[in-house]
Each structure stands twice: as C-alpha cells, then as structure tokens.
Write a protein that holds these residues in place. Structure first.
Motif, PDB file in Angstrom:
ATOM      1  N   ARG A 103     -41.253  36.964 -21.632  1.00 38.53           N
ATOM      2  CA  ARG A 103     -39.985  37.674 -21.798  1.00 38.53           C
ATOM      3  C   ARG A 103     -39.788  38.118 -23.253  1.00 38.53           C
ATOM      4  N   LEU A 104     -40.202  37.298 -24.203  1.00 43.30           N
ATOM      5  CA  LEU A 104     -40.123  37.697 -25.608  1.00 43.30           C
ATOM      6  C   LEU A 104     -41.051  38.873 -25.888  1.00 43.30           C
ATOM      7  N   GLU A 105     -42.262  38.813 -25.375  1.00 49.84           N
ATOM      8  CA  GLU A 105     -43.199  39.928 -25.564  1.00 49.84           C
ATOM      9  C   GLU A 105     -42.585  41.230 -25.053  1.00 49.84           C
ATOM     10  N   ALA A 106     -41.986  41.179 -23.864  1.00 52.47           N
ATOM     11  CA  ALA A 106     -41.360  42.379 -23.292  1.00 52.47           C
ATOM     12  C   ALA A 106     -40.172  42.831 -24.126  1.00 52.47           C
ATOM     13  N   SER A 107     -39.352  41.894 -24.561  1.00 46.95           N
ATOM     14  CA  SER A 107     -38.159  42.223 -25.340  1.00 46.95           C
ATOM     15  C   SER A 107     -38.525  42.826 -26.695  1.00 46.95           C
ATOM     16  N   ILE A 108     -39.574  42.332 -27.296  1.00 46.83           N
ATOM     17  CA  ILE A 108     -40.044  42.887 -28.570  1.00 46.83           C
ATOM     18  C   ILE A 108     -40.351  44.373 -28.393  1.00 46.83           C
ATOM     19  N   GLY A 109     -41.072  44.707 -27.355  1.00 45.53           N
ATOM     20  CA  GLY A 109     -41.397  46.108 -27.083  1.00 45.53           C
ATOM     21  C   GLY A 109     -40.177  46.938 -26.740  1.00 45.53           C
ATOM     22  N   GLN A 110     -39.274  46.372 -25.952  1.00 45.78           N
ATOM     23  CA  GLN A 110     -38.065  47.096 -25.555  1.00 45.78           C
ATOM     24  C   GLN A 110     -37.195  47.431 -26.761  1.00 45.78           C
ATOM     25  N   HIS A 111     -37.267  46.612 -27.793  1.00 46.53           N
ATOM     26  CA  HIS A 111     -36.476  46.847 -28.997  1.00 46.53           C
ATOM     27  C   HIS A 111     -37.284  47.569 -30.074  1.00 46.53           C
ATOM     28  N   LYS A 112     -38.373  48.203 -29.642  1.00 42.87           N
ATOM     29  CA  LYS A 112     -39.177  49.086 -30.491  1.00 42.87           C
ATOM     30  C   LYS A 112     -39.781  48.381 -31.714  1.00 42.87           C
ATOM     31  N   MET A 113     -40.083  47.102 -31.543  1.00 42.74           N
ATOM     32  CA  MET A 113     -40.791  46.363 -32.578  1.00 42.74           C
ATOM     33  C   MET A 113     -42.208  46.117 -32.074  1.00 42.74           C
ATOM     34  N   GLY A 114     -43.075  45.668 -32.973  1.00 39.96           N
ATOM     35  CA  GLY A 114     -44.455  45.430 -32.597  1.00 39.96           C
ATOM     36  C   GLY A 114     -44.804  43.950 -32.629  1.00 39.96           C
ATOM     37  N   LEU A 115     -45.524  43.499 -31.605  1.00 39.61           N
ATOM     38  CA  LEU A 115     -46.075  42.152 -31.609  1.00 39.61           C
ATOM     39  C   LEU A 115     -47.394  42.241 -32.366  1.00 39.61           C
ATOM     40  N   VAL A 116     -47.381  41.827 -33.612  1.00 41.57           N
ATOM     41  CA  VAL A 116     -48.515  41.985 -34.512  1.00 41.57           C
ATOM     42  C   VAL A 116     -49.617  40.968 -34.198  1.00 41.57           C
ATOM     43  N   ALA A 117     -49.200  39.744 -33.891  1.00 38.21           N
ATOM     44  CA  ALA A 117     -50.158  38.676 -33.596  1.00 38.21           C
ATOM     45  C   ALA A 117     -49.420  37.549 -32.891  1.00 38.21           C
ATOM     46  N   GLN A 118     -50.210  36.628 -32.350  1.00 35.51           N
ATOM     47  CA  GLN A 118     -49.638  35.481 -31.661  1.00 35.51           C
ATOM     48  C   GLN A 118     -50.578  34.299 -31.864  1.00 35.51           C
ATOM     49  N   ALA A 119     -50.009  33.126 -32.075  1.00 32.70           N
ATOM     50  CA  ALA A 119     -50.804  31.913 -32.220  1.00 32.70           C
ATOM     51  C   ALA A 119     -50.149  30.807 -31.411  1.00 32.70           C
ATOM     52  N   SER A 120     -50.973  29.976 -30.774  1.00 33.35           N
ATOM     53  CA  SER A 120     -50.434  28.897 -29.954  1.00 33.35           C
ATOM     54  C   SER A 120     -51.349  27.678 -30.025  1.00 33.35           C
ATOM     55  N   ALA A 121     -50.830  26.623 -30.627  1.00 35.41           N
ATOM     56  CA  ALA A 121     -51.593  25.371 -30.674  1.00 35.41           C
ATOM     57  C   ALA A 121     -51.757  24.791 -29.278  1.00 35.41           C
ATOM     58  N   SER A 122     -50.744  24.932 -28.430  1.00 34.47           N
ATOM     59  CA  SER A 122     -50.841  24.356 -27.082  1.00 34.47           C
ATOM     60  C   SER A 122     -51.901  25.077 -26.250  1.00 34.47           C
ATOM     61  N   ARG A 123     -51.993  26.374 -26.391  1.00 39.86           N
ATOM     62  CA  ARG A 123     -53.034  27.104 -25.648  1.00 39.86           C
ATOM     63  C   ARG A 123     -54.420  26.780 -26.200  1.00 39.86           C
ATOM     64  N   GLY A 124     -54.497  26.633 -27.518  1.00 34.85           N
ATOM     65  CA  GLY A 124     -55.771  26.224 -28.119  1.00 34.85           C
ATOM     66  C   GLY A 124     -56.178  24.839 -27.663  1.00 34.85           C
ATOM     67  N   ALA A 125     -55.214  23.925 -27.627  1.00 29.41           N
ATOM     68  CA  ALA A 125     -55.501  22.562 -27.157  1.00 29.41           C
ATOM     69  C   ALA A 125     -55.929  22.572 -25.697  1.00 29.41           C
ATOM     70  N   ALA A 126     -55.248  23.392 -24.897  1.00 30.90           N
ATOM     71  CA  ALA A 126     -55.584  23.466 -23.470  1.00 30.90           C
ATOM     72  C   ALA A 126     -57.031  23.914 -23.269  1.00 30.90           C
ATOM     73  N   SER A 127     -57.516  24.769 -24.152  1.00 29.60           N
ATOM     74  CA  SER A 127     -58.907  25.215 -24.026  1.00 29.60           C
ATOM     75  C   SER A 127     -59.886  24.070 -24.279  1.00 29.60           C
ATOM     76  N   ARG A 128     -59.373  23.005 -24.885  1.00 26.43           N
ATOM     77  CA  ARG A 128     -60.197  21.804 -25.111  1.00 26.43           C
ATOM     78  C   ARG A 128     -59.821  20.686 -24.145  1.00 26.43           C
ATOM     79  N   ARG A 129     -59.011  21.032 -23.139  1.00 25.77           N
ATOM     80  CA  ARG A 129     -58.520  20.092 -22.122  1.00 25.77           C
ATOM     81  C   ARG A 129     -57.597  19.031 -22.706  1.00 25.77           C
ATOM     82  N   VAL A 130     -56.867  19.413 -23.738  1.00 26.16           N
ATOM     83  CA  VAL A 130     -55.863  18.540 -24.340  1.00 26.16           C
ATOM     84  C   VAL A 130     -54.506  19.148 -24.021  1.00 26.16           C
ATOM     85  N   VAL A 131     -53.595  18.319 -23.517  1.00 27.08           N
ATOM     86  CA  VAL A 131     -52.276  18.824 -23.136  1.00 27.08           C
ATOM     87  C   VAL A 131     -51.251  18.384 -24.169  1.00 27.08           C
TER      88      VAL A 131
END
Length: 126
Positions: free
Chosen positions: A15-43
């Motif tokens: 929803r934030l990604e969509a809202s950023i675009g709707q308000h004519k701003m750019g999503l320059v980058a994104q980082a997520s420790a939880s998604r990175g951890a999940a790739s190592r099977r750590v929750v």
C-alpha cells in the motif's frame, strides 16, 4: 512520526508503494532485514525501509545545500508488531532539512511535509 496500521506487513508495504506513486513521488530503493533473514530461513518481525524522493526535489535540494544531499532519499520505516499489525515511522522533511539553515531548503521541505503525511495516511487507511 509514528502511525499505526491494522494492515499486515506485506499489505502495508504494498500500500505504501502504491501511495508513493499516486502522490507522484519515486520509490528510489527498498531494504528489508526481515526479507533478507527469510532468505536464510531466519524469521524476525517484518521491517522495511522505503526510500522516497523525486529528481526535481533533488535538484532543488542540492541548489540550496550540497551538504543536505546526505538526507535524500527520505525514508519511511515499516515495522511489524507482535500482534501482526504494523507501524510506519518517518521524520518530517521539515525536521530532516531544518539543520541546514537554508530558506530555500526549508520551503521545499514544507512542500514535502503534507505529501509524506498523505502518503502514509492513504496507505494505513482501512
């Protein structure tokens, strides 16, 4: 600023990604420790930093203060709570850019304050 949301982590990030675009701003980058951890099977609880800006603001920012360039892109930080709800944290652009003592930068930041507030409000709405 911290805004609570009843949405789950992935839903709020989307929803934030969509809202950023709707308000004519750019999503320059994104980082997520939880998604990175999940790739190592750590929750761990969900968290993500969404970096948001737009080039015309970048040009204005740098014209006002090259030193302020370290502040861009501005960030929205999403955290998941133990009950599965989420929060969005961010520092208002006017606060981020205030230390640089530039009238032009302050004016730009005041334009961005309501944009960021609306991005978040729209994303957390039921």
């Amino acid at each position: 600023m911290t805004t609570a949301s009843g949405h789950g982590f992935d839903t709020l990030v989307s929803r934030l990604e969509a809202s950023i675009g709707q308000h004519k701003m750019g999503l320059v980058a994104q980082a997520s420790a939880s998604r990175g951890a999940a790739s190592r099977r750590v929750v761990i609880p969900g968290n993500a930093v969404l970096m948001v800006f737009r080039n015309d603001y970048a040009v204005r920012m740098l014209a006002a203060s090259v030193a302020a360039g370290i502040e861009a892109p501005l960030r929205l930080y999403v955290t998941e709570l133990p009950d599965g709800t989420t929060q969005v944290h961010y520092v208002a652009p006017s606060v981020v850019f205030a230390p640089y003592g530039s009238d032009a930068l302050d004016a730009m930041a005041r334009e961005l304050d309501p944009v960021f507030a609306q991005i978040v409000a729209d994303a957390v709405a039921p």
